[in-house]
Design a protein around this motif. Structure first.
Motif, PDB file in Angstrom:
ATOM      1  N   TRP A 186     -40.431  21.923   4.523  1.00  0.00           N
ATOM      2  CA  TRP A 186     -40.050  21.108   5.663  1.00  0.00           C
ATOM      3  C   TRP A 186     -39.669  19.976   5.306  1.00  0.00           C
ATOM      4  O   TRP A 186     -39.983  19.175   4.322  1.00  0.00           O
ATOM      5  N   LEU A 187     -38.133  19.489   5.992  1.00  0.00           N
ATOM      6  CA  LEU A 187     -37.915  18.300   5.484  1.00  0.00           C
ATOM      7  C   LEU A 187     -37.324  17.620   7.024  1.00  0.00           C
ATOM      8  O   LEU A 187     -36.647  18.426   7.845  1.00  0.00           O
ATOM      9  N   THR A 188     -37.812  16.356   7.354  1.00  0.00           N
ATOM     10  CA  THR A 188     -37.333  15.687   8.545  1.00  0.00           C
ATOM     11  C   THR A 188     -36.462  14.474   8.057  1.00  0.00           C
ATOM     12  O   THR A 188     -36.784  13.724   7.179  1.00  0.00           O
ATOM     13  N   LEU A 189     -35.476  14.462   8.982  1.00  0.00           N
ATOM     14  CA  LEU A 189     -34.560  13.202   8.672  1.00  0.00           C
ATOM     15  C   LEU A 189     -34.429  12.417   9.945  1.00  0.00           C
ATOM     16  O   LEU A 189     -34.399  12.802  11.034  1.00  0.00           O
ATOM     17  N   ARG A 190     -34.743  10.802   9.865  1.00  0.00           N
ATOM     18  CA  ARG A 190     -34.729  10.231  10.914  1.00  0.00           C
ATOM     19  C   ARG A 190     -34.106   8.757  10.794  1.00  0.00           C
ATOM     20  O   ARG A 190     -33.925   8.309   9.335  1.00  0.00           O
ATOM     21  N   SER A 191     -33.887   8.005  11.577  1.00  0.00           N
ATOM     22  CA  SER A 191     -33.495   6.737  11.431  1.00  0.00           C
ATOM     23  C   SER A 191     -34.540   5.784  11.322  1.00  0.00           C
ATOM     24  O   SER A 191     -35.651   6.206  11.891  1.00  0.00           O
ATOM     25  N   ASP A 192     -34.234   4.706  10.844  1.00  0.00           N
ATOM     26  CA  ASP A 192     -35.095   3.552  10.941  1.00  0.00           C
ATOM     27  C   ASP A 192     -35.594   2.901  11.942  1.00  0.00           C
ATOM     28  O   ASP A 192     -36.721   2.894  12.690  1.00  0.00           O
ATOM     29  N   ASN A 193     -34.668   2.889  12.963  1.00  0.00           N
ATOM     30  CA  ASN A 193     -34.853   2.243  14.439  1.00  0.00           C
ATOM     31  C   ASN A 193     -33.667   2.334  15.259  1.00  0.00           C
ATOM     32  O   ASN A 193     -33.500   1.677  16.407  1.00  0.00           O
ATOM     33  N   ASN A 194     -32.532   3.313  14.875  1.00  0.00           N
ATOM     34  CA  ASN A 194     -31.388   3.171  15.666  1.00  0.00           C
ATOM     35  C   ASN A 194     -31.200   4.585  16.282  1.00  0.00           C
ATOM     36  O   ASN A 194     -29.904   4.973  16.685  1.00  0.00           O
ATOM     37  N   ASP A 195     -32.333   5.477  16.516  1.00  0.00           N
ATOM     38  CA  ASP A 195     -32.175   6.679  17.212  1.00  0.00           C
ATOM     39  C   ASP A 195     -32.556   6.382  18.658  1.00  0.00           C
ATOM     40  O   ASP A 195     -33.753   6.132  19.100  1.00  0.00           O
ATOM     41  N   LYS A 196     -31.663   6.766  19.577  1.00  0.00           N
ATOM     42  CA  LYS A 196     -31.702   6.604  21.125  1.00  0.00           C
ATOM     43  C   LYS A 196     -33.015   7.438  21.345  1.00  0.00           C
ATOM     44  O   LYS A 196     -33.704   6.779  22.601  1.00  0.00           O
ATOM     45  N   TYR A 197     -33.485   8.286  20.924  1.00  0.00           N
ATOM     46  CA  TYR A 197     -34.598   9.081  21.408  1.00  0.00           C
ATOM     47  C   TYR A 197     -35.565   9.112  20.445  1.00  0.00           C
ATOM     48  O   TYR A 197     -36.777   9.779  20.829  1.00  0.00           O
ATOM     49  N   ALA A 198     -35.871   7.891  19.848  1.00  0.00           N
ATOM     50  CA  ALA A 198     -37.048   7.505  19.121  1.00  0.00           C
ATOM     51  C   ALA A 198     -37.148   5.860  19.247  1.00  0.00           C
ATOM     52  O   ALA A 198     -37.073   5.371  18.433  1.00  0.00           O
ATOM     53  N   GLN A 199     -37.601   5.638  20.569  1.00  0.00           N
ATOM     54  CA  GLN A 199     -37.416   4.035  20.829  1.00  0.00           C
ATOM     55  C   GLN A 199     -38.684   3.747  21.537  1.00  0.00           C
ATOM     56  O   GLN A 199     -39.314   4.736  22.573  1.00  0.00           O
ATOM     57  N   PRO A 200     -39.512   2.961  21.370  1.00  0.00           N
ATOM     58  CA  PRO A 200     -40.683   2.207  21.930  1.00  0.00           C
ATOM     59  C   PRO A 200     -40.345   2.026  23.337  1.00  0.00           C
ATOM     60  O   PRO A 200     -41.055   2.175  24.244  1.00  0.00           O
ATOM     61  N   ASP A 201     -39.199   1.512  23.594  1.00  0.00           N
ATOM     62  CA  ASP A 201     -38.861   1.228  25.028  1.00  0.00           C
ATOM     63  C   ASP A 201     -38.039   2.231  25.769  1.00  0.00           C
ATOM     64  O   ASP A 201     -37.164   2.924  25.022  1.00  0.00           O
ATOM     65  N   GLY A 202     -38.065   2.343  26.973  1.00  0.00           N
ATOM     66  CA  GLY A 202     -37.417   3.523  27.537  1.00  0.00           C
ATOM     67  C   GLY A 202     -35.948   3.325  28.013  1.00  0.00           C
ATOM     68  O   GLY A 202     -35.444   3.981  28.919  1.00  0.00           O
ATOM     69  N   ILE A 203     -35.329   2.237  27.396  1.00  0.00           N
ATOM     70  CA  ILE A 203     -33.813   1.987  27.922  1.00  0.00           C
ATOM     71  C   ILE A 203     -32.923   3.172  27.760  1.00  0.00           C
ATOM     72  O   ILE A 203     -32.082   3.313  28.838  1.00  0.00           O
ATOM     73  N   TRP A 204     -32.933   4.085  26.949  1.00  0.00           N
ATOM     74  CA  TRP A 204     -31.929   5.254  26.951  1.00  0.00           C
ATOM     75  C   TRP A 204     -32.580   6.406  27.933  1.00  0.00           C
ATOM     76  O   TRP A 204     -31.900   7.290  27.852  1.00  0.00           O
ATOM     77  N   ILE A 205     -33.653   6.400  28.504  1.00  0.00           N
ATOM     78  CA  ILE A 205     -34.202   7.318  29.328  1.00  0.00           C
ATOM     79  C   ILE A 205     -34.294   6.818  30.670  1.00  0.00           C
ATOM     80  O   ILE A 205     -35.041   7.458  31.730  1.00  0.00           O
ATOM     81  N   GLY A 206     -33.448   5.776  30.866  1.00  0.00           N
ATOM     82  CA  GLY A 206     -33.516   5.182  32.440  1.00  0.00           C
ATOM     83  C   GLY A 206     -34.664   4.428  32.779  1.00  0.00           C
ATOM     84  O   GLY A 206     -35.076   4.228  33.957  1.00  0.00           O
ATOM     85  N   ALA A 207     -35.426   4.027  31.675  1.00  0.00           N
ATOM     86  CA  ALA A 207     -36.803   3.285  32.086  1.00  0.00           C
ATOM     87  C   ALA A 207     -36.861   1.955  31.062  1.00  0.00           C
ATOM     88  O   ALA A 207     -37.905   1.668  30.420  1.00  0.00           O
ATOM     89  N   LYS A 208     -35.738   1.188  31.209  1.00  0.00           N
ATOM     90  CA  LYS A 208     -35.798  -0.069  30.498  1.00  0.00           C
ATOM     91  C   LYS A 208     -37.059  -1.003  30.603  1.00  0.00           C
ATOM     92  O   LYS A 208     -37.340  -1.101  32.143  1.00  0.00           O
ATOM     93  N   GLY A 209     -37.708  -1.650  29.753  1.00  0.00           N
ATOM     94  CA  GLY A 209     -38.899  -2.245  30.075  1.00  0.00           C
ATOM     95  C   GLY A 209     -40.154  -1.506  30.011  1.00  0.00           C
ATOM     96  O   GLY A 209     -41.202  -2.195  30.086  1.00  0.00           O
TER      97      GLY A 209
END
Length: 459
Positions: A186-209
């Protein structure tokens, strides 16, 4: 271009990936089945396939599949027209893998998936018998622990980290607590912090803050080789040069000869024409994408001037689209830009402008547009789209019809893949675009006559 950034990022993973190989380069290449993500199509793997071919992987062993209904259900347990469940998605992939094994005569297959495609692959390997026929899995930007894990928020959606589906996928598989099925690399590839669907804040799922309870490392899986590609966006975790570099090293233990598609002397193009389904919640929107064939349309292809988008003569190809939705094969001229004019009942006449094709491809998807009510006041509409990545105002060098700030693209964040200009005049003229060195130019067409221009980036 941004290629240099990706090359640097990929280099960090080289030593780690070389140690993980079980497919020596001197053995016959196994088939690779590419599984796209939510709402996407096989067409997104075009440049990835080109890179594999350019490094010697046989063309007939590179299989990109098209799920008919690529969008996930809102509730995985409730039937929803035009959408697919996790079980349906797994059954689709199993059938495609069985077909690939039969066609190629291989006894093992490699699976490569982006985003939701990773959910499907994991489900198939873990619960559908895939562990018996899959040797390697590569997951780019897979929301492996969900996009959100918030109590009371769509907990039966497959993208919820609290869903029964996600909980069983991530249940420990051994005493080490591994989340991946054993017996498969298995290999996973991810962004350091620039993936819209791997964010601690819900800004990209319509729940900013609002906290999502998902970290930047959400796509990583215990028991897998987990590689971080700096600053890539959600789609670039699969479709960028850096993603290809990391994937090739993982599969072969060696660096690829090239990260760019090697030009071919003869370029043959083909693909599928698809349409838009109706959103069951809003029948007027036409918002559902699908990969079903759109029949009865008419395709006309023109060679155009690369710098102006003006036609260089009579049609180079004409075709009425038959029941299977397939178009082509069309023998294109190397180093030539093309305009694909697609007309179909119920749609705008869509003029799609593309960069020259360096290599042949059989996964070129063409989809006509509809003009939304909100845009009926425009004299002309021009859309700039980047199917294999997003626009990032802080990261990328971009221009669209003379503007450095693309309409609809936020000043911060990498989460929008298209931009649209509404023009006050439909007078014929060139509209130019540039994204990190790739330039696509088209012509203005009158919206009042039902025409739309689309400038589609390849890279």
């Amino acid at each position: 271009m941004h290629t240099r950034r990706h090359l640097i990022a990929a280099g960090f993973a080289s030593t780690l990936l070389a140690a993980c190989t079980t497919t020596p380069v001197n053995q016959e290449r196994p088939p690779i089945v590419f599984m796209h993500g939510n709402g996407d199509s096989a067409a997104l793997w075009q440049t990835t396939i080109w890179r594999f071919e350019s490094n010697g992987w046989p063309r007939d062993k590179l299989i990109a599949v098209d799920q008919p209904f690529p969008l996930a259900r809102d509730d995985d347990t409730v039937v929803q027209p035009g959408r697919s469940s996790t079980a349906e998605s797994m059954a689709f992939l199993k059938a495609e893998v069985d077909r690939a094994l039969k066609t190629t005569g291989a006894n093992k297959v490699i699976l490569v998936g982006n985003s939701r495609g990773g959910n499907t692959i994991r489900n198939y390997v873990q619960n559908g018998g895939g562990d018996q026929v899959v040797s390697h899995v590569v997951l780019g930007g897979n929301p492996a622990h969900g996009i959100w894990a918030v109590k009371g928020r769509q907990e039966r959606n497959e993208f919820s980290g609290l869903s029964p589906f996600m909980q069983q996928l991530n249940a420990p598989k051994n005493g080490n607590g591994d989340e991946v099925t054993p017996g498969v690399k298995w290999l996973t590839l991810r962004s350091d912090n620039n993936d819209k669907y791997a964010q601690p804040d819900g800004i990209w799922i319509g729940a900013k803050g609002t906290a999502t309870n998902i970290g930047f490392d959400g796509p990583a899986l215990k028991g897998a080789t987990n590689v971080v590609l700096p600053r890539v966006d959600h789609r670039e975790t699969s479709f960028s040069p850096a993603a290809f570099d990391a994937t090739w090293r993982f599969l072969t233990g060696e660096a690829p000869r090239t990260l760019q598609p090697a030009p071919e002397a003869q370029v043959v193009l083909s693909g599928k024409v698809t349409g838009l389904g109706l959103d069951s919640r809003d029948p007027a929107s036409g918002a559902f994408v699908n990969n079903l064939p759109l029949t009865g349309g008419r395709l006309v292809v023109f060679a155009v001037d690369t710098t102006t988008g003006a036609r260089r003569g009579p049609p180079a190809w004409e075709q009425t689209i038959a029941q299977d939705g397939r178009w082509g094969p069309f023998t294109a001229q190397p180093n030539t830009s093309y305009e694909f004019v697609l007309g179909a009942p119920g749609y705008a006449t869509t003029h799609i402008y593309r960069s020259p094709f360096p290599r042949s491809s059989s996964v070129i998807q063409l989809r006509p547009e509809r003009i939304p009510e909100a845009d009926r006041d425009a004299r002309a509409l021009v859309i700039l789209t980047r199917p294999r990545g997003y626009f990032d105002a802080e990261r990328d060098t971009m221009r669209f019809d003379g503007q450095a700030a693309l309409p609809g693209v936020p000043p911060k964040g990498s989460g929008v893949s298209s931009s649209k200009v509404k023009l006050p005049s439909d007078a014929p003229r060139a509209v130019a675009s540039e994204f990190n060195g790739e330039r696509v130019t088209g012509q203005v067409w009158p919206a009042a006559q039902g025409d739309v221009s689309v400038l589609e980036l390849t890279y």
